[in-house]
Scaffold this active site. Structure first.
Site, PDB file in Angstrom:
ATOM      1  N   GLU A  11     -10.385  -5.364  13.603  1.00 55.87           N
ATOM      2  CA  GLU A  11     -11.137  -5.929  12.488  1.00 55.87           C
ATOM      3  C   GLU A  11     -11.124  -7.454  12.601  1.00 55.87           C
ATOM      4  OE1 GLU A  11      -9.475  -4.495   8.859  1.00 55.87           O
ATOM      5  OE2 GLU A  11     -10.317  -2.495   9.106  1.00 55.87           O
ATOM      6  N   CYS A  27      -2.924   3.196   2.770  1.00 51.57           N
ATOM      7  CA  CYS A  27      -3.531   2.094   3.501  1.00 51.57           C
ATOM      8  C   CYS A  27      -4.702   2.585   4.340  1.00 51.57           C
ATOM      9  CB  CYS A  27      -2.478   1.410   4.369  1.00 51.57           C
ATOM     10  SG  CYS A  27      -2.991  -0.233   4.904  1.00 51.57           S
ATOM     11  N   ASP A  28      -5.545   1.651   4.754  1.00 56.44           N
ATOM     12  CA  ASP A  28      -6.876   1.942   5.292  1.00 56.44           C
ATOM     13  C   ASP A  28      -6.974   3.152   6.220  1.00 56.44           C
ATOM     14  OD1 ASP A  28      -7.303  -0.371   3.936  1.00 56.44           O
ATOM     15  OD2 ASP A  28      -8.075  -1.517   5.609  1.00 56.44           O
ATOM     16  N   LYS A  29      -6.241   3.139   7.329  1.00 59.84           N
ATOM     17  CA  LYS A  29      -6.411   4.199   8.333  1.00 59.84           C
ATOM     18  C   LYS A  29      -5.653   5.467   7.975  1.00 59.84           C
ATOM     19  CE  LYS A  29      -8.735   1.117  10.267  1.00 59.84           C
ATOM     20  NZ  LYS A  29      -8.424   0.163   9.197  1.00 59.84           N
ATOM     21  N   SER A  31     -13.111  -5.671   8.342  1.00 57.60           N
ATOM     22  CA  SER A  31     -12.383  -5.169   7.191  1.00 57.60           C
ATOM     23  C   SER A  31     -13.378  -4.803   6.104  1.00 57.60           C
ATOM     24  CB  SER A  31     -11.441  -6.256   6.671  1.00 57.60           C
ATOM     25  OG  SER A  31     -10.960  -5.927   5.400  1.00 57.60           O
ATOM     26  N   CYS A  62       0.820  -1.224   0.000  1.00 62.58           N
ATOM     27  CA  CYS A  62       0.000   0.000   0.000  1.00 62.58           C
ATOM     28  C   CYS A  62       0.849   1.268   0.000  1.00 62.58           C
ATOM     29  CB  CYS A  62      -0.895   0.061   1.239  1.00 62.58           C
ATOM     30  SG  CYS A  62      -1.373  -1.498   1.957  1.00 62.58           S
ATOM     31  N   ASP A  66      -3.383  -3.162   7.797  1.00 63.94           N
ATOM     32  CA  ASP A  66      -4.353  -4.105   8.335  1.00 63.94           C
ATOM     33  C   ASP A  66      -4.140  -5.533   7.860  1.00 63.94           C
ATOM     34  OD1 ASP A  66      -5.318  -1.867   9.483  1.00 63.94           O
ATOM     35  OD2 ASP A  66      -7.285  -1.907   8.541  1.00 63.94           O
ATOM     36  N   CYS A 121      -5.073  -2.726  -1.322  1.00 64.43           N
ATOM     37  CA  CYS A 121      -5.918  -3.860  -1.720  1.00 64.43           C
ATOM     38  C   CYS A 121      -6.956  -3.430  -2.758  1.00 64.43           C
ATOM     39  CB  CYS A 121      -6.599  -4.449  -0.501  1.00 64.43           C
ATOM     40  SG  CYS A 121      -5.429  -5.106   0.716  1.00 64.43           S
TER      41      CYS A 121
END
Length: 572
Positions: A449, A127-129, A475, A54, A86, A199
């Protein structure tokens, strides 16, 4: 080229006047000239690191951002902050660090900008956060800012089909149930992630990337191009150019992130069948702007929004496909034409959403996105729930689900590890509702998650034969009948902490309800007997987080936000 009056900018505190000679000398040591130091200082923050794919393409893009800033009268100051990825933190205690990293990212960007008195900010996240973390810092600091996504990973190929890392998580369940050999699992894991980038499905990173455009903090089309493609650098340079334009015009994040913009953001989450984590991140961004926009407000938007984009994990396609089909602007255009998007919201282009979408036409020949007139389903891919089991609310992703009601018996676990162990050894029955509690923001601490558990369930072919309820999170890659963000959480004595094995629970995603068949009297008796569970952490960052974090329905904030702000940093 525009000349800026530094006497009105925060950087005057570190670069103007005889008493700032020592400060200026540090800049000269880094190769800046007197002319450079006389220009506005623009922070360029990325979450570059080698934790996961990521993040590894972000530093390259930061160099392009800096070119755009320098070409338009600014002096860029690059810095990095952390991420917790994650996919690698998943399924073990490392996931407790994930949500907390959002706060650390926002806080560290804030401290860097405050400490060095930067005048504007461009943030690059992968990335996610890290996406909501940087957007939160922009709204908190309220200096002219542009967000840019680092881009998605390319899809892997296995047995002639596109695959993502979620296929690997679900393959673990198939392997545990004897449906996949160890050799096949190895072949899949070797090809699932072929490049840099986040992702590829409509998981949390791509969901929040879509949000960045819909909320107005990112340039149109910047969310779509995959990470390895050099075209990303074009958007990066343009973001550097645009932040200087915002500085010239005095347009700040709080001019952009309004209640209507937040509603636009929630709309695109629902229309893409996006991650339930958006129900956590949008209220947190709203908190920075001093706007009331909690989980229930988000859920109201979800309920009225058609589901239009056929994206994984509930659908067929990945982020690259959406980009090739027309990108986020094309989806925004059909939503706008259907009356689901507010057109009068300001964006980082210096134009309104309506103006940005003026010349965009919907392409009916592609298969990834539907017109608002022909939705996959009439309501969004994510639904809010409320009832005696979740008085503060809960959230469930319904994209791809065949049935929207579930009635079953509670099977209670006080942490994810014990639930995962039961799933792997198949110690559960069809019709069970697996309860994973004490995993909320305080109880975790960190609100983990549950992808390892939900992926294993789905891989065993039980994705819609059992349900799962947690005060933790899922997730964006989770699928199946999975209810998260249940509040109040178990650690605070919420009803989920009062459940016992065998209690009957009714979930209705059509009506938006979640109830346990217990009377008020019985719940009150159980509450009197309940005792708070001792935390596994008595020191360190996780302990510190548990002392300050707020409830999930408000976005799990760790500070009061703009409503208690005394001074606006951008006005210092």
């Amino acid at each position: 080229m525009v000349k800026f009056n530094k006497k009105k900018l925060p950087s005057r505190h570190t670069s103007l006047g005889a008493d700032r000679a020592p400060h200026r000398s540090f800049y000269y040591a880094m190769g800046e000239t007197e002319k450079d130091v006389a220009k506005p200082f623009v922070g360029v923050v990325s979450t570059w690191n080698e934790a996961a794919p990521c993040n590894i393409a972000l530093m390259r893009q930061a160099q392009s951002v800096k070119k755009g800033i320098r070409a338009n009268g600014g002096t860029p100051r690059e810095f990095c902050t952390i991420t917790v990825t994650d996919g690698i933190a998943m399924g073990h205690e490392g996931m407790k660090s994930s949500l907390i990293s959002r706060e650390v990212i926002a806080d560290s960007a804030e401290l860097t900008v405050r400490g060095h008195c930067y005048d504007a900010l461009v943030g690059i996240a992968g990335c996610d956060k890290s996406l909501p973390g940087l957007m939160m810092s922009m709204v908190r600091l309220n200096v002219p800012s542009v967000f840019i996504y680092g881009g998605s990973i390319l899809p892997g190929r296995y047995k002639g089909k596109d695959v993502t890392v979620v296929d690997v998580f679900e393959a673990v369940g198939k392997h545990s149930s004897g449906q996949m050999s160890a050799a096949e699992l190895r072949k899949l894991e070797l090809v699932a992630c072929p490049s840099a980038g986040a992702c590829g499905g409509q998981f949390t990173a791509n969901t929040m990337a879509c949000v960045s455009e819909a909320i107005g903090l990112a340039l149109p089309y910047s969310a779509g191009t995959p990470a390895p493609y050099e075209e990303r650098d074009k958007y990066a340079k343009a973001s550097g150019t645009m932040v200087m334009n915002l500085l010239k015009k005095g347009i700040k994040p709080r001019d952009i992130v309004t209640k209507k913009a937040l509603e636009n953001a929630a709309t695109i989450v629902a229309a893409t069948g996006g991650s339930t984590n958006a129900g956590l991140h949008l209220p947190a961004i709203a908190n920075e702007a001093g706007i009331k926009f909690d989980l229930i407000d988000v859920a109201k938007i979800f309920k009225r929004t058609p589901y239009l984009a056929d994206l994984k994990p509930g659908g067929k396609y990945v982020a690259k496909d959406m980009w090739l089909a027309g990108g986020v602007p094309m989806l925004l255009k059909t939503l706008y034409e259907g009356g689901f998007i507010h057109g009068d919201c300001m964006t980082v282009t210096g134009k309104t959403m309506k103006e940005n979408l003026k010349n965009i036409k919907f392409n009916p020949k592609q298969k990834v996105m539907r017109s608002y007139k022909d939705p996959i389903s009439p309501t969004g891919g994510v639904v809010g729930l409320k009832g005696n089991l979740a008085p503060e609310g809960a959230i469930v992703k319904v994209a791809g689900l065949k049935k929207l009601q579930f009635i079953g018996k509670a099977r209670c676990f006080d942490n994810e590890e014990s639930a995962m162990k039961a799933v792997q050894s198949k110690k559960y029955n069809d019709g069970d509702i697996i309860i994973i509690r004490y995993e909320g923001p305080v109880g975790g601490p960190g609100m983990r998650e549950m992808l390892s558990t939900t992926g294993a369930i789905y891989g065993q072919g039980k994705g819609e034969k059992v349900a799962l309820i947690t005060d933790g999170r899922f997730s964006g890659a989770t699928r199946g009948f999975c209810v998260g963000h249940v509040g109040p959480e178990a650690a605070l004595g919420g009803p989920i902490g009062l459940l016992r094995n065998g209690d009957i629970i009714d979930i209705d995603a059509k009506k938006g309800t979640i109830n346990v068949r217990l009377s008020k009297k019985e719940l009150a008796i159980r509450k009197r007997k309940w005792r708070a569970r001792k935390s596994d952490f008595g020191s360190g960052t996780l302990w510190k987080y548990a002392q300050t974090v707020g409830p999930a329905y408000l976005g799990a904030p760790t500070h009061p936000g703009k409503k208690k702000e005394v001074k606006d940093y951008s006005e210092i």
